[in-house]
Design an enzyme around this catalytic site. Sequence first.
Site, PDB file in Angstrom:
ATOM      1  N   MET A   1       0.841  -1.197   0.000  1.00 38.64           N
ATOM      2  CA  MET A   1       0.000   0.000   0.000  1.00 38.64           C
ATOM      3  C   MET A   1       0.874   1.245   0.000  1.00 38.64           C
ATOM      4  SD  MET A   1      -2.995  -0.962   2.746  1.00 38.64           S
ATOM      5  CE  MET A   1      -1.906  -1.858   3.878  1.00 38.64           C
ATOM      6  N   VAL A   2       0.635   2.124  -0.967  1.00 42.00           N
ATOM      7  CA  VAL A   2       1.399   3.357  -1.076  1.00 42.00           C
ATOM      8  C   VAL A   2       1.262   4.175   0.202  1.00 42.00           C
ATOM      9  CG1 VAL A   2       1.620   5.533  -2.333  1.00 42.00           C
ATOM     10  CG2 VAL A   2       1.161   3.414  -3.583  1.00 42.00           C
TER      11      VAL A   2
ATOM     12  N   CYS B   1      -2.129  -1.924 -10.313  1.00 41.66           N
ATOM     13  CA  CYS B   1      -2.406  -0.531  -9.951  1.00 41.66           C
ATOM     14  C   CYS B   1      -3.130   0.177 -11.095  1.00 41.66           C
ATOM     15  CB  CYS B   1      -1.121   0.208  -9.625  1.00 41.66           C
ATOM     16  SG  CYS B   1      -1.392   1.933  -9.176  1.00 41.66           S
TER      17      CYS B   1
ATOM     18  N   ASN C   1      -7.080 -11.159  -2.644  1.00 39.90           N
ATOM     19  CA  ASN C   1      -6.984  -9.786  -2.147  1.00 39.90           C
ATOM     20  C   ASN C   1      -8.247  -9.012  -2.541  1.00 39.90           C
ATOM     21  OD1 ASN C   1      -5.465  -6.802  -3.257  1.00 39.90           O
ATOM     22  ND2 ASN C   1      -5.671  -7.329  -1.104  1.00 39.90           N
ATOM     23  N   GLY C   2      -8.632  -8.059  -1.703  1.00 43.98           N
ATOM     24  CA  GLY C   2      -9.782  -7.222  -2.031  1.00 43.98           C
ATOM     25  C   GLY C   2     -10.978  -7.445  -1.140  1.00 43.98           C
ATOM     26  N   GLY C   3     -10.810  -8.169  -0.039  1.00 43.53           N
ATOM     27  CA  GLY C   3     -11.956  -8.534   0.795  1.00 43.53           C
ATOM     28  C   GLY C   3     -12.252  -7.616   1.968  1.00 43.53           C
TER      29      GLY C   3
END
Length: 488
Positions: free
Chosen positions: A18-19, A115, A213-215
Amino acid sequence: MTVNTPLCFRGKKILAPMVRVGTLPMRLLALDYGADIVYCEELIDIKMLQFFWVINEVLETVDFVAPNERVVFRTCERERERVVFQMGSADAERALAVAFFVESDVAGIDINMGCPKEYSTKASMGAALLSDPDKIESILTTLVKGICKPVTCKIRILPSVEDTVNLVKRIEKTGIAAIAVHGRKKEERPQHPVHCDVIKAISEAVSIPVIANGGSHDFIKEYADIETFEKATAASSVMIARAAMWNPSIFRKDGFCPLKDVMQDYIKYAVRYDNHYTNTKYCLFQMLREQLETTQGKKLHAAQSTQEICEVFEMGDFYEEITAIFEAKKTSLETKTQDEDDQMEDPDVIKMAVRFDKREYPPQITPKMYLLEWCRKEKHPQPVYETVQRPLDRLFCSVVTVADRKYRSSLWDKSKKLAEQAAAIVCLRTLGVPEGKLCEGENHLITKRKRGDQESLISRDRGEDLAEPSHKKANFIEETSDMTVLKM
């Protein structure tokens, strides 16, 4: 090449890249709470190739430092076998060069292929790679064959399940160790539902570990939900982003820690590893969320230093204690370094405590130019400069050799150029030769330069090309020593 690391991607709970969040303090905190693997924030390959590799003896870290001296990636022994370095790249050879640069300090290398931000896609990186399978294959194959650490990639899903599965099958053939799948399309955002069915189709179609990922929005509210998301996607592991950003104790089997304790633990790492206060503030803002308008939130917003952040959270004594430890350690290391310098010092080197101040010289006239001119006049070989950088404070020292004698300033400078000018001054003063200072009166080099400029203008009017002045062809030799901290 064979992978010589114990890093495994099955049955793992992973901190997502994460940026501005995935810096060292957050990664260490996630590991403390139970994360198995942590990814750093994405770093761009072109920029990484401009950085210096530095051992920070005070912090006991390895730092990758930009030319402007900003630390862009900092790591330590605690995470060496757990941290995956994520890079943005659109070129196989460039990606390999960066991988060579960092692989000894990390557990794995990841290529960002998900991204959707414009700064990434406009450079053909991130999600832009999803429409160029040939480039994906080239980058990943080059990395897998070229380095010893495991290679992974992180993607988003394509418009159709079939296209996504076909792409992942092609990626699997490159030999990567695992693939992370963000279950959204590149145009979708966190408020859109995550496509568990697509991640499941991928998991069932390939044999390599699939990291779901994404939950965070739909599934992961507490630790038990991680397993729920894993089962819904049939994935080998789960990668957590926003839920971990809001409260990294999401990785804790025994449930969340009080947010106050989490933030204080984070601040301790931020102070311990000298995290820039703006980054520390940003991460704390993500944790506070709905509490940003509280008295504490407003005080945090007003803080302009790490010390002020600590005071907001009643940790002023901790800050002073750690700062004192660092100062004592720095003093000890400086003393040790000076002792080593004295022991290593060549007795034949002539030293003076001088610095170069360009305000004392006419524009475009320097001691190095005067020294070169003197060497030519006396028929000596041109000066040779040997410049090294000290690891502790990244200051420079240069030794110039002229007519088989060596000269240097006993003072260390903040740049290579300043150190070389100082060495030239020591040599000129020892020889009793003018160095070009304004206080020395008429400057023959200025007169010479003006005359050369006039001749050049006349020649151009005639259509002639004068040969380049010899002083501009000076080719100085740069060498490194055991003190140099650049990592090639």
